[in-house]
Design an enzyme around this catalytic site. Structure first.
Site, PDB file in Angstrom:
ATOM      1  N   ARG A   1      18.085  27.788   1.998  1.00 11.13           N
ATOM      2  CA  ARG A   1      17.379  26.744   1.239  1.00 11.13           C
ATOM      3  C   ARG A   1      18.328  25.583   0.967  1.00 11.13           C
ATOM      4  O   ARG A   1      19.534  25.689   1.199  1.00 11.13           O
ATOM      5  CB  ARG A   1      16.940  27.318  -0.120  1.00 11.13           C
ATOM      6  CG  ARG A   1      18.140  27.822  -0.916  1.00 11.13           C
ATOM      7  CD  ARG A   1      17.879  28.087  -2.379  1.00 11.13           C
ATOM      8  NE  ARG A   1      19.127  28.306  -3.084  1.00 11.13           N
ATOM      9  CZ  ARG A   1      19.731  29.481  -3.210  1.00 11.13           C
ATOM     10  NH1 ARG A   1      19.202  30.566  -2.674  1.00 11.13           N
ATOM     11  NH2 ARG A   1      20.881  29.569  -3.845  1.00 11.13           N
TER      12      ARG A   1
ATOM     13  N   HIS B   1      27.137  35.349 -12.811  1.00 11.16           N
ATOM     14  CA  HIS B   1      26.563  35.025 -11.506  1.00 11.16           C
ATOM     15  C   HIS B   1      25.713  33.772 -11.507  1.00 11.16           C
ATOM     16  O   HIS B   1      24.921  33.541 -10.596  1.00 11.16           O
ATOM     17  CB  HIS B   1      25.792  36.217 -10.932  1.00 11.16           C
ATOM     18  CG  HIS B   1      26.645  37.449 -10.854  1.00 11.16           C
ATOM     19  ND1 HIS B   1      27.765  37.514 -10.055  1.00 11.16           N
ATOM     20  CD2 HIS B   1      26.580  38.630 -11.501  1.00 11.16           C
ATOM     21  CE1 HIS B   1      28.343  38.694 -10.212  1.00 11.16           C
ATOM     22  NE2 HIS B   1      27.656  39.385 -11.090  1.00 11.16           N
TER      23      HIS B   1
ATOM     24  N   GLU C   1      31.202  47.954   0.212  1.00 10.35           N
ATOM     25  CA  GLU C   1      32.211  47.039   0.754  1.00 10.35           C
ATOM     26  C   GLU C   1      33.542  47.256   0.055  1.00 10.35           C
ATOM     27  O   GLU C   1      33.563  47.681  -1.100  1.00 10.35           O
ATOM     28  CB  GLU C   1      31.817  45.583   0.448  1.00 10.35           C
ATOM     29  CG  GLU C   1      30.826  44.962   1.362  1.00 10.35           C
ATOM     30  CD  GLU C   1      30.518  43.520   0.954  1.00 10.35           C
ATOM     31  OE1 GLU C   1      29.572  42.967   1.510  1.00 10.35           O
ATOM     32  OE2 GLU C   1      31.207  42.950   0.081  1.00 10.35           O
TER      33      GLU C   1
ATOM     34  N   LYS D   1      20.812  41.948   3.045  1.00  8.17           N
ATOM     35  CA  LYS D   1      22.264  41.809   3.229  1.00  8.17           C
ATOM     36  C   LYS D   1      22.771  42.749   4.318  1.00  8.17           C
ATOM     37  O   LYS D   1      23.708  42.418   5.037  1.00  8.17           O
ATOM     38  CB  LYS D   1      23.001  42.096   1.915  1.00  8.17           C
ATOM     39  CG  LYS D   1      22.486  41.333   0.710  1.00  8.17           C
ATOM     40  CD  LYS D   1      22.571  39.819   0.858  1.00  8.17           C
ATOM     41  CE  LYS D   1      21.802  39.105  -0.227  1.00  8.17           C
ATOM     42  NZ  LYS D   1      20.836  38.107   0.248  1.00  8.17           N
TER      43      LYS D   1
END
Ligand code: MV4
Length: 522
Positions: free
Chosen positions: A305, A248, A213, A129
């Protein structure tokens, strides 16, 4: 003899046989595409999947080892060995398992077998990330303010957090799916949270790198489908609204997003194409965004993907993403331009999981005694199971995806609501009842959804229950956490275990159930 398809001045040689390195509904989906295209399909299966639907449907099937994914569906050497032995000229990885494994993509290339997906280099860039943030910063893509490198000290974290303002989010560079993520409300909490996030990331990914963040409160999760060929053409195929999640795990997805208008779609789409180009991306991919209350959107990550929820995009564009993936991998040019991509109608997907809604959505393995599936106008079912099949406990418990589509959102909703009571599964628990609740919910119907939506919906009901029930739920929660932890260490999928049911809690009782009860009384 290879068949040649003329595309402009290029002659592309289409694959003769594709090995499908996956299981369940997605393996079935890929096998269907192969058959439509006149390509032979080879399935692989673990010891517990000998009689799985994808094995029955493929042209050939090969055993690859024990039930544990690490021994079979994640076993690179075994899969390549089978691919070579059976003469496959390409491998489709599906989602989860090896689909985002750069080492596997590289190994395929080394063995002279085409990996149907992006290059190992693109995958690696998006796998970290922080790497991805650095690259997107260079490319001028909007992303959430924060650091694009590993945090090196608590002091550094404090300085950055003070600058951008609390609350902030700590995230694992190797993460995704919320692992190693911490919401931090104040400077006092920062040290503890940083240490917690780092050790969780280390345990889950073998990489303790954590960055910071600014936190977006109650964001929406909206993602953009992209498609890129090997000749530099990249297009976007519209967004998917994926805010309805639990822990999630996506539960219900739709396209288009009720929040996005054509103007916002164009902006987001162009940014997504920019992201793909910056990653030198090829084949199908998805760019994820967080969207705040003011409809600002920020790059989050890119999934390299085909995704579980690809059918909703297929239904609103009329395109077959798996066909296109295969054609792109064979070297063909995209057969259309951006201006030629229509977005029309509305599609909603329900992920049907073998889970017990009364037991904290714990996976419910076992034999499917009866299976009655919905059909009719505006209904698509991507199914991976059959009556008599025993759902193994070893993998993600996704049974099928039920997709409703129509001219507009309301028609898609009413068709799905009509189809759900036609669906009957006996022998194992499923989350079917949850979808009846969501579809009947006022906030859902008016499109008022964000990433906190499902938790709010589920809370309403459990709060009125007795102590016994709560204790059971607590024990189940601990068991579920252990299961999740065990599951994540084998990193089988970014698409996994979700949610829930068929029960006394659902507002509508299935007509099949009513019939069964009536019969029992006679
Ligand atoms: C966030 C966020 C708020 N602010 N980042 C969760 C999983 C990972 N892929 C990103 N996630 C989030 N990142 C900032 N700066 C909220 C979430 C988040 C979330 C995101 C997408 C879908 C569901 C979610 C549920 C909780 C939190």
């Amino acid at each position: 003899m290879p068949r040649e398809h003329e595309r402009g001045t290029r002659a592309c040689i289409m694959f003769k046989k594709i090995l499908v390195a996956n299981r369940g509904e997605i393996a079935v989906r890929v096998i269907r595409a192969c058959r439509e295209m006149g390509i032979l399909s080879a399935a692989v299966f673990s010891d517990v999947d000998r009689a799985a639907l994808h094995v029955l449907m493929a042209d050939e099937a090969y055993s690859i080892g024990a039930a544990a994914a690490a021994e079979s569906y994640l076993n690179i050497n075994k899969i390549l060995q089978v691919a070579k032995r059976c003469g496959a000229d390409a491998i489709h990885p599906g989602y989860g398992f090896l689909s985002e494994n750069a080492t596997f993509a590289q190994a395929c290339a080394g063995a002279g077998i085409k990996f149907i997906g992006p290059s190992a280099v693109s995958m690696e860039m998006m796998g970290s990330k922080t790497r991805a943030r650095q690259e997107m910063e260079k490319a001028g893509v909007p992303f959430v303010p924060g650091t694009s490198r590993a945090l090196e000290s608590v002091q550094q974290a404090r300085n950055v957090a003070a600058e951008i303002g609390y609350p902030v989010m700590l995230k694992a560079a190797a993460g995704g799916g919320g692992k190693g993520m911490r919401l931090v409300d104040s400077a006092q909490e920062l040290q503890r949270s940083l240490e917690g996030a780092q050790s969780e990331a280390q345990r889950a990914f073998g990489d303790g790198e954590v960055y910071l963040e600014k936190a977006i409160p109650n964001p929406r999760h909206i993602e953009m489908q992209v498609l890129a060929d090997e000749h530099g053409n990249t297009v976007y195929l519209g967004e998917r609204e994926c805010s309805i999640q639990r822990r999630h795990q996506k539960v219900l997805e739709e396209a288009p997003s009720p929040l996005v208008d054509p103007e916002m779609r164009r902006c987001m789409g162009e940014v997504a194409v920019q992201v793909a180009k910056a990653a030198d991306y090829c084949n199908a991919g998805t760019v994820e965004f967080l969207v705040d209350a003011e409809r600002n959107f920020y790059f989050l990550e890119m999934n390299t993907r085909l995704q579980v929820e690809h059918p909703v995009t297929e239904l609103i564009t009329g395109l077959d993403l798996v066909h296109l993936q295969i054609r792109i991998a064979a070297g063909e040019k995209l057969p259309f331009r951006q201006e030629d991509v229509p977005i029309r109608g509305h599609a909603i997907e329900c992920r049907i999981y073998a889970e017990d809604p009364d037991n904290n959505f714990f996976p419910s393995a076992g034999t499917i005694e009866t299976l009655l599936t919905p059909a009719g106008p505006g209904i698509r079912l991507d199914n991976g199971v059959y009556a008599g099949w025993t759902v193994p406990i070893d993998y993600d418990p996704l049974l099928a995806k039920l997709i409703g589509y129509g001219q507009d959102r309301q028609q898609a909703v009413s068709r799905l609501a009509r189809a759900l009571p036609e669906y009957f599964v006996a022998g194992i628990k499923t989350n079917l009842g949850l979808f009846r609740r969501i579809l009947a919910d006022e906030d859902f119907r008016s499109g008022k959804i964000d990433t906190g939506y499902l938790e709010r919906l589920l809370k309403v009901e459990t709060s009125s229950e007795g102590d016994d029930k709560k204790r059971t739920v607590n024990i189940a929660a601990i068991a579920a956490a252990v299961f999740t932890l065990l599951d994540s260490t084998s990193k089988t999928a970014g698409n996994g275990t979700a949610s829930n049911q068929e029960g006394a809690t659902s507002p509508t009782t299935s007509s099949w159930k009513r019939a069964a009860r009536t019969e029992a009384l006679m």
